[in-house]
Design an enzyme around this catalytic site. Structure first.
Site, short mmCIF file in Angstrom:
data_model
loop_
_atom_site.label_atom_id
_atom_site.label_comp_id
_atom_site.label_asym_id
_atom_site.label_seq_id
_atom_site.Cartn_x
_atom_site.Cartn_y
_atom_site.Cartn_z
N SER A 149 18.79 -53.39 34.94
CA SER A 149 20.10 -52.86 34.59
C SER A 149 19.97 -51.49 33.93
CB SER A 149 20.75 -53.83 33.61
OG SER A 149 21.87 -53.25 32.99
N TYR A 157 20.46 -59.37 25.48
CA TYR A 157 20.50 -59.32 26.95
C TYR A 157 19.66 -58.15 27.47
CZ TYR A 157 22.09 -58.06 31.60
OH TYR A 157 22.11 -57.69 32.92
N LYS A 196 15.95 -57.80 29.86
CA LYS A 196 15.69 -56.98 31.06
C LYS A 196 14.46 -56.09 30.82
CE LYS A 196 19.04 -58.46 33.61
NZ LYS A 196 18.75 -59.37 34.73
P1 NAD Z 1 26.27 -63.92 38.33
O1 NAD Z 1 26.37 -64.67 37.04
O2 NAD Z 1 27.43 -63.91 39.24
O3 NAD Z 1 24.99 -64.45 39.13
C1 NAD Z 1 23.87 -65.02 38.50
C2 NAD Z 1 23.61 -66.36 39.19
O4 NAD Z 1 22.45 -66.96 38.60
C3 NAD Z 1 24.75 -67.36 39.04
O5 NAD Z 1 25.06 -67.89 40.30
C4 NAD Z 1 24.21 -68.43 38.11
O6 NAD Z 1 24.73 -69.73 38.39
C5 NAD Z 1 22.71 -68.34 38.38
N1 NAD Z 1 21.86 -68.74 37.25
C6 NAD Z 1 22.00 -68.38 35.95
N2 NAD Z 1 21.02 -68.93 35.21
C7 NAD Z 1 20.23 -69.65 36.07
C8 NAD Z 1 19.07 -70.45 35.91
N3 NAD Z 1 18.52 -70.63 34.70
N4 NAD Z 1 18.53 -71.05 37.00
C9 NAD Z 1 19.11 -70.87 38.22
N5 NAD Z 1 20.22 -70.16 38.42
C10 NAD Z 1 20.78 -69.54 37.37
O7 NAD Z 1 25.81 -62.42 37.95
P2 NAD Z 1 25.70 -61.12 38.87
O8 NAD Z 1 26.71 -60.16 38.39
O9 NAD Z 1 25.64 -61.48 40.31
O10 NAD Z 1 24.29 -60.59 38.37
C11 NAD Z 1 23.09 -60.90 39.04
C12 NAD Z 1 21.93 -60.26 38.29
O11 NAD Z 1 22.14 -58.86 38.18
C13 NAD Z 1 21.75 -60.77 36.86
O12 NAD Z 1 20.37 -60.87 36.60
C14 NAD Z 1 22.36 -59.68 36.00
O13 NAD Z 1 21.78 -59.62 34.73
C15 NAD Z 1 22.02 -58.44 36.83
N6 NAD Z 1 22.92 -57.32 36.57
C16 NAD Z 1 24.27 -57.49 36.73
C17 NAD Z 1 25.15 -56.44 36.47
C18 NAD Z 1 26.64 -56.63 36.57
O14 NAD Z 1 27.37 -55.84 35.97
N7 NAD Z 1 27.14 -57.61 37.32
C19 NAD Z 1 24.63 -55.20 36.07
C20 NAD Z 1 23.24 -55.04 35.95
C21 NAD Z 1 22.40 -56.12 36.21
C1 WQD Z 2 32.93 -50.20 31.33
C2 WQD Z 2 33.81 -49.27 30.49
C3 WQD Z 2 34.13 -50.04 28.25
C4 WQD Z 2 36.36 -53.68 29.34
C5 WQD Z 2 28.08 -53.74 31.03
C6 WQD Z 2 26.75 -54.12 30.44
C7 WQD Z 2 25.64 -53.59 31.31
C8 WQD Z 2 25.83 -54.02 32.77
C9 WQD Z 2 27.19 -53.74 33.27
C10 WQD Z 2 24.57 -56.00 33.14
C11 WQD Z 2 33.30 -49.07 29.08
C12 WQD Z 2 35.44 -50.06 28.99
C13 WQD Z 2 35.65 -52.48 29.39
C14 WQD Z 2 37.67 -53.69 28.78
C15 WQD Z 2 37.46 -51.32 28.35
N1 WQD Z 2 25.65 -55.43 32.92
N2 WQD Z 2 36.20 -51.33 28.90
N3 WQD Z 2 38.16 -52.50 28.31
O1 WQD Z 2 29.74 -51.79 29.22
O2 WQD Z 2 29.23 -50.13 31.07
O3 WQD Z 2 28.15 -52.33 31.09
O4 WQD Z 2 28.17 -54.27 32.36
O5 WQD Z 2 23.47 -55.53 33.12
O6 WQD Z 2 24.47 -54.09 30.77
O7 WQD Z 2 26.65 -53.57 29.14
O8 WQD Z 2 30.54 -52.20 31.60
O9 WQD Z 2 32.63 -52.99 32.62
O10 WQD Z 2 32.01 -53.78 30.29
O11 WQD Z 2 32.71 -51.41 30.61
O12 WQD Z 2 37.96 -50.29 27.90
O13 WQD Z 2 38.32 -54.72 28.67
O14 WQD Z 2 35.10 -49.89 30.35
O15 WQD Z 2 34.31 -49.64 26.91
O16 WQD Z 2 33.60 -47.74 28.71
P1 WQD Z 2 29.43 -51.53 30.64
P2 WQD Z 2 32.00 -52.70 31.31
#
Ligand code: NAD
Ligand code: WQD
Length: 337
Positions: free
Chosen positions: A125, A149, A153
């Site tokens: 991330s 969190y 990562k």
């Molecule tokens: P998500 O929660 O929709 O998907 C994660 C999946 O993993 C879910 O289906 C959940 O049931 C499964 N899971 C969780 N813990 C588990 C475990 N212990 N064993 C087996 N399955 C398990 O999330 P997503 O948005 O699709 O994110 C996927 C990956 O990408 C995550 O690792 C997340 O940290 C990373 N990521 C997401 C974002 C984002 O904003 N969505 C940003 C950066 C990184």
């Molecule tokens: C985006 C912008 C908020 C919600 C997070 C995690 C990051 C990654 C992605 C997993 C910011 C603003 C948000 C709301 C708002 N996840 N906001 N009102 O914070 O960039 O990243 O998700 O790895 O690790 O930190 O994403 O969508 O939460 O926020 O004003 O109700 O929207 O302040 O500027 P962020 P976000």
């Protein structure tokens, strides 16, 4: 035919990636404990592609379960999405994050090693850049974490680097996602957050669909053009496409590589709200509230390394991301339920 094991494959990014892998001709085995997803997402992927998915409802911490799965299938590569991802929650229950994310990954890597599978693509991330000194961000920027969190990562990246250094049979790709939004064009699969959404886009679309009264904008006094936070939003299908390319190129890349996945464009919260209203014709009432602790002013990617090495670039613009989010949200107001 090459087999990819996708952990967390029923989730938001995992289900879209599974769909693209099937379309690209891979066999897909999904391992997911369904703690944050529904099996319905995979049923819909099967219906959309006309192909079948082998599914195991297994936790990545279950060594015996994973060992059995790797014994049954000749897995060529793993794409590892499974884990917990809510920043705020990670401050409240850090041990759960360390257990599921870090221990779960170590367990998975051990089972892979025993099975002779040495290829893994990992969901990292942009959070690993902490509060970056400047934008756009390149992969060589210093890393840090401000919450458990983010630390999971960072630690997992370090663990994978150590493993790669210990044995050159390992091929690893670390993908650092910026802000994934959007949904598949069909409107059949998309993001289905449980409870109150933490992220901006699902919150906006739940306000627009009438599930929530108004959006709280977390601060308008940041040093950005309109004072609200600026982020690099990327379409989940573009993100998924990068995973397919990573799996296709992982052997040729060799060792361990790290790529930013973003569009290189930054949009503010107010720009997101305005574009959403323009694209959907819906109203999105909002109020400005205090900053959210831990938020940064701006964050966007330089994704040129992924273009050079993976031949990948994001092709969907913001209007399409919003159109596709809205198609999914309006056709499925209660998600997969
Ligand atoms: P998500 O929660 O929709 O998907 C994660 C999946 O993993 C879910 O289906 C959940 O049931 C499964 N899971 C969780 N813990 C588990 C475990 N212990 N064993 C087996 N399955 C398990 O999330 P997503 O948005 O699709 O994110 C996927 C990956 O990408 C995550 O690792 C997340 O940290 C990373 N990521 C997401 C974002 C984002 O904003 N969505 C940003 C950066 C990184
Ligand atoms: C985006 C912008 C908020 C919600 C997070 C995690 C990051 C990654 C992605 C997993 C910011 C603003 C948000 C709301 C708002 N996840 N906001 N009102 O914070 O960039 O990243 O998700 O790895 O690790 O930190 O994403 O969508 O939460 O926020 O004003 O109700 O929207 O302040 O500027 P962020 P976000």
């Amino acid at each position: 035919m090459s087999t990819v094991l996708v952990t967390g494959g029923a989730g938001f990014i995992g289900s879209h990636t599974t769909l693209l892998l099937l379309e690209a001709g891979f066999e897909v085995v999904v391992v997911d404990n369904l703690s944050n997803s529904s099996i319905e997402s995979l049923h819909r992927v099967e219906a959309l592609t006309g192909k079948s998915i082998t599914f195991y409802q297994t936790d990545i911490r279950d060594k015996a379960g994973l060992t059995e799965i790797f014994a049954k299938h000749k897995v060529d590569s793993v794409i590892h999405f499974a884990g917990l991802k809510a920043v705020g929650e990670s401050n409240e229950i850090p041990l759960e994050y360390y257990d599921q994310n870090i221990y779960g990954t170590v367990n998975l890597l051990k089972v892979m090693e025993s099975a002779g599978c040495y290829r893994m693509v990992f969901s990292s991330s942009a959070t690993v850049y902490g509060d970056p000194a400047s934008v756009p961000i390149t992969e060589d920027f210093p890393t840090s974490a401000t919450n458990p969190y983010g630390r999971t990562k960072l630690f997992i990246e370090e663990i994978m680097k150590d493993l790669s250094a210990s044995n050159d049979r390992w091929n690893m790709v670390l993908l650092r996602y910026f802000n994934p939004i959007g949904a598949h064009k069909s409107g059949q699969i998309g993001e289905d957050p449980q409870g109150i959404p933490n992220n901006l886009m699902p919150f906006i679309s739940q306000v627009a669909v009438g599930k929530r009264e108004k959006l709280s904008i977390f601060g308008n006094d940041y040093p950005t053009p309109d004072g609200t936070g600026v982020r690099d939003y990327i379409h989940v299908v573009d993100l998924s496409d990068a995973h397919v390319k990573a799996v296709q190129k992982i052997g040729a890349l060799g060792g361990i590589s790290t790529f930013n996945l973003g569009t290189g464009n930054g949009y503010s919260v107010l720009q997101m709200v305005e574009t959403f209203i323009k694209e959907t014709g819906k109203s999105v009432p909002y109020e400005i509230v205090e900053r959210r602790p831990g938020d940064i002013a701006e964050c966007w990617a330089d994704a040129s390394l992924a273009k050079d090495k993976l031949g990948w670039t994001a092709v969907h613009g913001l209007s399409e991301m919003i159109e596709d989010t809205w198609r999914w949200q309006s056709q499925n107001p209660d998600g997969f339920k």
